[in-house]
Write a protein that holds these residues in place. Structure first.
Motif, PDB file in Angstrom:
ATOM      1  N   TRP A  13     106.458-106.628  31.967  1.00  0.00           N
ATOM      2  CA  TRP A  13     105.201-106.203  32.163  1.00  0.00           C
ATOM      3  C   TRP A  13     104.933-104.663  31.894  1.00  0.00           C
ATOM      4  N   LYS A  14     106.133-104.145  32.060  1.00  0.00           N
ATOM      5  CA  LYS A  14     106.051-102.638  31.820  1.00  0.00           C
ATOM      6  C   LYS A  14     106.019-102.315  30.192  1.00  0.00           C
ATOM      7  N   GLU A  15     106.540-103.189  29.591  1.00  0.00           N
ATOM      8  CA  GLU A  15     106.674-103.141  28.164  1.00  0.00           C
ATOM      9  C   GLU A  15     105.252-103.526  27.615  1.00  0.00           C
ATOM     10  N   ILE A  16     104.793-104.636  27.946  1.00  0.00           N
ATOM     11  CA  ILE A  16     103.262-105.148  27.719  1.00  0.00           C
ATOM     12  C   ILE A  16     102.661-104.286  27.982  1.00  0.00           C
ATOM     13  N   PHE A  17     102.433-103.645  29.068  1.00  0.00           N
ATOM     14  CA  PHE A  17     101.544-102.627  29.618  1.00  0.00           C
ATOM     15  C   PHE A  17     101.532-101.201  28.628  1.00  0.00           C
ATOM     16  N   LYS A  18     102.714-100.788  28.516  1.00  0.00           N
ATOM     17  CA  LYS A  18     102.863 -99.467  27.792  1.00  0.00           C
ATOM     18  C   LYS A  18     102.345 -99.683  26.208  1.00  0.00           C
ATOM     19  N   LYS A  19     102.594-101.061  25.659  1.00  0.00           N
ATOM     20  CA  LYS A  19     102.423-101.170  24.408  1.00  0.00           C
ATOM     21  C   LYS A  19     101.009-101.118  24.222  1.00  0.00           C
ATOM     22  N   ASN A  20     100.330-101.984  25.065  1.00  0.00           N
ATOM     23  CA  ASN A  20      98.821-102.183  24.882  1.00  0.00           C
ATOM     24  C   ASN A  20      97.674-101.183  25.620  1.00  0.00           C
ATOM     25  N   PHE A  21      98.111-101.019  26.711  1.00  0.00           N
ATOM     26  CA  PHE A  21      97.000-100.127  27.389  1.00  0.00           C
ATOM     27  C   PHE A  21      97.376 -98.625  27.228  1.00  0.00           C
ATOM     28  N   ALA A  22      98.199 -97.987  26.744  1.00  0.00           N
ATOM     29  CA  ALA A  22      98.409 -96.564  26.629  1.00  0.00           C
ATOM     30  C   ALA A  22      96.976 -96.040  25.955  1.00  0.00           C
ATOM     31  N   GLN A  23      96.735 -96.838  24.865  1.00  0.00           N
ATOM     32  CA  GLN A  23      95.460 -96.019  24.094  1.00  0.00           C
ATOM     33  C   GLN A  23      94.291 -95.998  24.871  1.00  0.00           C
ATOM     34  N   HIS A  24      94.174 -96.740  25.815  1.00  0.00           N
ATOM     35  CA  HIS A  24      93.005 -96.888  26.424  1.00  0.00           C
ATOM     36  C   HIS A  24      93.009 -96.451  27.942  1.00  0.00           C
ATOM     37  N   LEU A  25      93.973 -95.632  28.170  1.00  0.00           N
ATOM     38  CA  LEU A  25      93.961 -94.884  29.420  1.00  0.00           C
ATOM     39  C   LEU A  25      94.555 -93.627  29.423  1.00  0.00           C
ATOM     40  N   PRO A  26      94.276 -92.643  30.097  1.00  0.00           N
ATOM     41  CA  PRO A  26      94.882 -91.438  30.220  1.00  0.00           C
ATOM     42  C   PRO A  26      96.298 -91.695  31.075  1.00  0.00           C
ATOM     43  N   ALA A  27      97.391 -90.806  30.425  1.00  0.00           N
ATOM     44  CA  ALA A  27      98.599 -91.027  30.808  1.00  0.00           C
ATOM     45  C   ALA A  27      98.708 -91.015  32.309  1.00  0.00           C
TER      46      ALA A  27
END
Length: 288
Positions: free
Chosen positions: A218-232
């Motif tokens: 989940w961590k890798e899936i999360f960071k790969k896909n959602f980083a561009q849609h969420l503030p850090a």
């Protein structure tokens, strides 16, 4: 009725089945009753032993749009990938063997949205027997908390060639991972239409099951896909929530690297406090 050039199949309906004899007649009828006719139905039978194959073969003799592929597969997502690979339509839709279209006019109404302007078109779905409608637009970050029901969605077939199909390492949540990839991609053009597409039987394949591999990644899936849609900060807050979930499940070894990752990026005393409280609560609960 014919709404599309006869030599150009617009839609491939892909239906994996295995020992679905008690449902198959109903879903085949739901598809046959559609007032829109420019589709094919690809049934992928995993060597059923209850007469499912014979029922589909009988329908195939009556309707040349029905194609049957009967062979062993490596699970439902393998069958879905095979269905996409053999599909002739510009668009694909996945139908559950115990589900069905909401009414006879669904495809006719959706036809006008399946255009060159979009790559992914989705509507609403009625969950049965709950009689609850899952509806409305789906933002990428909505997929953090739960998947969008795949029976809401029509995919342009070329998406699977460009972005990959169902990842077979995820035996239960591969559709969730695929939808995260597709909805988070800003290159994929999406459209929501306010129509109820299907009746979805809530006791299906993935109900009340946990995909351990999916959550391990989940961590890798999360960071790969959602980083561009969420503030850090929000992204790491969400990962902090996941860290505490792992602690609650006594998966301390998996929680530890996420804890330090979140801490390094946020330096948040509040995160440390909440996480340590969860840790001691978990240890105390399970020690008793």
């Amino acid at each position: 009725m014919s709404n599309y050039p006869a030599n150009n199949c617009l839609l491939s309906i892909i239906m994996p089945v295995y020992n679905a004899g008690q449902y198959i007649e109903t879903v085949l009828q739901s598809i046959a009753l559609q007032t829109f006719s420019n589709y094919e139905l690809v049934v992928l039978d995993a060597l059923s032993t209850d007469g499912t194959k014979e029922i589909v073969e009988a329908r195939q003799k009556e309707d040349q749009r029905v194609r049957l592929i009967s062979e062993k597969d490596n699970g439902i997502y393998d069958a879905m990938n095979k269905g996409v690979a053999s599909a002739k339509g510009e668009w694909v839709y996945f139908m559950g063997c115990d589900d069905g279209f909401y009414d006879a006019s669904v495809l006719e109404r959706l036809f006008y949205s399946l255009t060159e302007e979009y790559d992914l078109v989705y509507g609403d779905v009625l969950w049965v027997p709950d009689e609850v409608i899952e509806k409305g637009t789906c933002m990428p970050t909505d997929l953090i908390n739960r998947n969008i029901n795949h029976q809401r969605i029509f995919y342009r077939r070329t998406l699977f060639q460009q972005y990959g199909g169902y990842d077979l390492q995820y035996r239960i949540a591969s559709d969730h991972e695929l939808n995260i990839r597709f909805f988070c991609s800003t290159a994929i053009r999406k459209k929501y239409v306010p129509y109820t597409v299907a009746r979805y039987h809530s006791g299906g394949f993935s109900a009340n099951k946990v995909d351990e591999v999916f959550w391990n990644n989940w961590k890798e899936i999360f960071k790969k896909n959602f980083a561009q849609h969420l503030p850090a900060k929000i992204m790491y807050d969400k990962l902090g929530w996941y860290c505490r979930c792992l602690i609650d499940q006594q998966q301390y070894a998996k929680a530890a690297p996420i804890f330090f990752d979140v801490l390094v990026h946020t330096l948040s005393p509040g995160f440390v406090k909440l996480t340590m409280e969860q840790y001691f609560k978990s240890r105390k609960l399970h020690a008793g």
